[in-house]
Scaffold this motif. Structure first.
Motif, PDB file in Angstrom:
ATOM      1  N   ALA A 143       0.842  -1.194   0.000  1.00 39.41           N
ATOM      2  CA  ALA A 143       0.000   0.000   0.000  1.00 39.41           C
ATOM      3  C   ALA A 143       0.876   1.243   0.000  1.00 39.41           C
ATOM      4  O   ALA A 143       1.903   1.287   0.676  1.00 39.41           O
ATOM      5  CB  ALA A 143      -0.912   0.013   1.224  1.00 39.41           C
ATOM      6  N   THR A 144       0.467   2.242  -0.763  1.00 42.94           N
ATOM      7  CA  THR A 144       1.121   3.544  -0.678  1.00 42.94           C
ATOM      8  C   THR A 144       0.397   4.369   0.386  1.00 42.94           C
ATOM      9  O   THR A 144      -0.767   4.114   0.700  1.00 42.94           O
ATOM     10  CB  THR A 144       1.079   4.287  -2.018  1.00 42.94           C
ATOM     11  OG1 THR A 144      -0.276   4.628  -2.330  1.00 42.94           O
ATOM     12  CG2 THR A 144       1.669   3.419  -3.119  1.00 42.94           C
ATOM     13  N   CYS A 145       1.081   5.374   0.925  1.00 42.37           N
ATOM     14  CA  CYS A 145       0.470   6.160   1.993  1.00 42.37           C
ATOM     15  C   CYS A 145       1.189   7.497   2.136  1.00 42.37           C
ATOM     16  O   CYS A 145       2.406   7.593   1.918  1.00 42.37           O
ATOM     17  CB  CYS A 145       0.525   5.390   3.315  1.00 42.37           C
ATOM     18  SG  CYS A 145      -0.196   6.277   4.723  1.00 42.37           S
ATOM     19  N   CYS A 146       0.438   8.507   2.511  1.00 40.88           N
ATOM     20  CA  CYS A 146       0.991   9.798   2.905  1.00 40.88           C
ATOM     21  C   CYS A 146       0.415  10.119   4.277  1.00 40.88           C
ATOM     22  O   CYS A 146      -0.814  10.119   4.453  1.00 40.88           O
ATOM     23  CB  CYS A 146       0.620  10.878   1.888  1.00 40.88           C
ATOM     24  SG  CYS A 146       1.320  12.509   2.271  1.00 40.88           S
ATOM     25  N   PHE A 147       1.293  10.375   5.236  1.00 41.07           N
ATOM     26  CA  PHE A 147       0.864  10.639   6.615  1.00 41.07           C
ATOM     27  C   PHE A 147       1.351  12.018   7.045  1.00 41.07           C
ATOM     28  O   PHE A 147       2.523  12.363   6.850  1.00 41.07           O
ATOM     29  CB  PHE A 147       1.419   9.577   7.565  1.00 41.07           C
ATOM     30  CG  PHE A 147       1.058   9.823   9.008  1.00 41.07           C
ATOM     31  CD1 PHE A 147      -0.193   9.479   9.488  1.00 41.07           C
ATOM     32  CD2 PHE A 147       1.970  10.409   9.876  1.00 41.07           C
ATOM     33  CE1 PHE A 147      -0.539   9.712  10.808  1.00 41.07           C
ATOM     34  CE2 PHE A 147       1.635  10.646  11.199  1.00 41.07           C
ATOM     35  CZ  PHE A 147       0.384  10.300  11.672  1.00 41.07           C
ATOM     36  N   LEU A 148       0.445  12.819   7.629  1.00 41.87           N
ATOM     37  CA  LEU A 148       0.767  14.158   8.098  1.00 41.87           C
ATOM     38  C   LEU A 148       0.365  14.295   9.561  1.00 41.87           C
ATOM     39  O   LEU A 148      -0.634  13.713  10.007  1.00 41.87           O
ATOM     40  CB  LEU A 148       0.018  15.236   7.306  1.00 41.87           C
ATOM     41  CG  LEU A 148       0.498  15.604   5.899  1.00 41.87           C
ATOM     42  CD1 LEU A 148       0.176  14.489   4.914  1.00 41.87           C
ATOM     43  CD2 LEU A 148      -0.160  16.891   5.440  1.00 41.87           C
ATOM     44  N   ARG A 149       1.153  15.089  10.268  1.00 39.05           N
ATOM     45  CA  ARG A 149       0.799  15.445  11.647  1.00 39.05           C
ATOM     46  C   ARG A 149       0.938  16.951  11.780  1.00 39.05           C
ATOM     47  O   ARG A 149       1.989  17.517  11.475  1.00 39.05           O
ATOM     48  CB  ARG A 149       1.720  14.744  12.642  1.00 39.05           C
ATOM     49  CG  ARG A 149       1.457  15.111  14.096  1.00 39.05           C
ATOM     50  CD  ARG A 149       2.381  14.334  15.035  1.00 39.05           C
ATOM     51  NE  ARG A 149       2.214  14.744  16.421  1.00 39.05           N
ATOM     52  CZ  ARG A 149       2.891  15.734  16.997  1.00 39.05           C
ATOM     53  NH1 ARG A 149       3.794  16.404  16.297  1.00 39.05           N
ATOM     54  NH2 ARG A 149       2.678  16.056  18.262  1.00 39.05           N
ATOM     55  N   PHE A 150      -0.152  17.604  12.230  1.00 35.90           N
ATOM     56  CA  PHE A 150      -0.144  19.051  12.380  1.00 35.90           C
ATOM     57  C   PHE A 150      -0.409  19.424  13.831  1.00 35.90           C
ATOM     58  O   PHE A 150      -1.404  19.008  14.427  1.00 35.90           O
ATOM     59  CB  PHE A 150      -1.205  19.687  11.488  1.00 35.90           C
ATOM     60  CG  PHE A 150      -1.304  21.177  11.652  1.00 35.90           C
ATOM     61  CD1 PHE A 150      -0.244  21.994  11.319  1.00 35.90           C
ATOM     62  CD2 PHE A 150      -2.455  21.756  12.168  1.00 35.90           C
ATOM     63  CE1 PHE A 150      -0.321  23.372  11.484  1.00 35.90           C
ATOM     64  CE2 PHE A 150      -2.548  23.123  12.337  1.00 35.90           C
ATOM     65  CZ  PHE A 150      -1.478  23.940  11.994  1.00 35.90           C
TER      66      PHE A 150
END
Length: 276
Positions: A143-150
């Protein structure tokens, strides 16, 4: 003595019988297709979050469109949730395949990622640990994924990518573009992989658009062209409501001629609070 042979069936009557049989078969196929679509929609609804979090100064919207092939659902997904420290976690991904196995694996990816993110505030660890968990399951999928934390207090944004399409951004100052952050391979392939993290500080109002390749790539339509189209759209529609913008972005897929499923997650940030 000659026996009387029955007359051959009337051709018109035979045609009506044949047509009746074909109609019955068509109705059965329609019933099966309806049940198939309802099952697909139910599975997809349960795999995606029922709602998006609400935080002061942040506005979120999401869209999902199903695949035109296979079971009419695929492995595209998104997620957004508030972590224990008050920061906002955002994720979007794309699982290999368009069948029941892909749907099940998508659920595992989303669950694993959320569990890991809840256990650590270090963005560097989230994709790495999730990757190890998925490999240990032995599913044989990726699986591809983009993870962000703000962090809404410090306004720090950290981004980590695993073989996924980069996000698109725009600011109130009129700038926009594609965030070509460094990344690593898709999840579920390389054991022990360490995923790089890009750090930014959001100093003005802006829009972030996370998406899957089904939005921006299609037969004979390069992904770069699709990303540029989204960047133009986001810059032109910067002041639009996030719900309106999310609907407009997902329709970019119509330009690509894609047959894949597509997901979009839009985040609007109002900017740092004023003095006082």
């Amino acid at each position: 003595m000659h026996r009387h042979r029955p007359d051959p069936p009337d051709s018109a009557q035979q045609l009506l019988v044949t047509l009746g049989q074909l109609v019955d078969q068509a109705l059965e196929r329609i019933k099966f297709q309806r049940a198939r679509v309802e099952l697909a929609m139910a599975l997809q609804r349960h795999m995606l979050p029922p709602g998006l979090p609400e935080l002061p100064g942040l506005h979120l919207a999401a869209r999902y469109t199903p695949s035109r092939d296979g079971l009419d659902v695929g492995g595209d997904w998104y997620d957004a949730f508030v972590m224990k420290d008050g920061s906002l976690a955002l994720a979007i991904g794309d699982v290999q395949g368009h069948d029941v196995e892909a749907i099940a694996f998508m659920g595992q990816v989303r669950t694993s990622l959320r569990a890991v993110a809840e256990a650590t505030s270090d963005t560097r660890e989230v994709l790495s640990r999730a990757n190890d968990v998925l490999i240990s399951m032995g599913c044989g999928l990726f699986a591809t994924c983009c993870f962000l934390r703000f962090d809404p207090v410090s306004r720090d944004l950290t981004v980590s990518r695993a073989g996924h399409v980069p996000m698109v951004w725009a600011t109130s100052g009129g700038d926009s573009g594609v965030a070509l952050d460094r990344g690593g391979p898709p999840l579920g392939i390389v054991p022990g992989e360490r995923y790089p993290v890009t750090r930014r500080r959001l100093t003005e109002a802006g829009v972030l658009v996370l998406l899957t390749d089904g939005v921006v790539e299609g037969p004979g339509y390069p992904i770069e062209a699709g990303l540029d189209e989204v960047a133009k759209l986001v810059r032109a529609g910067f002041d639009a409501d996030p719900e309106v913008l999310a609907s407009a972005v997902v329709k970019v897929a119509d330009l690509t001629g894609h047959r894949d499923d597509a997901a979009v997650l839009v985040v609007r940030y109002d900017g740092p609070p004023g003095p006082g």
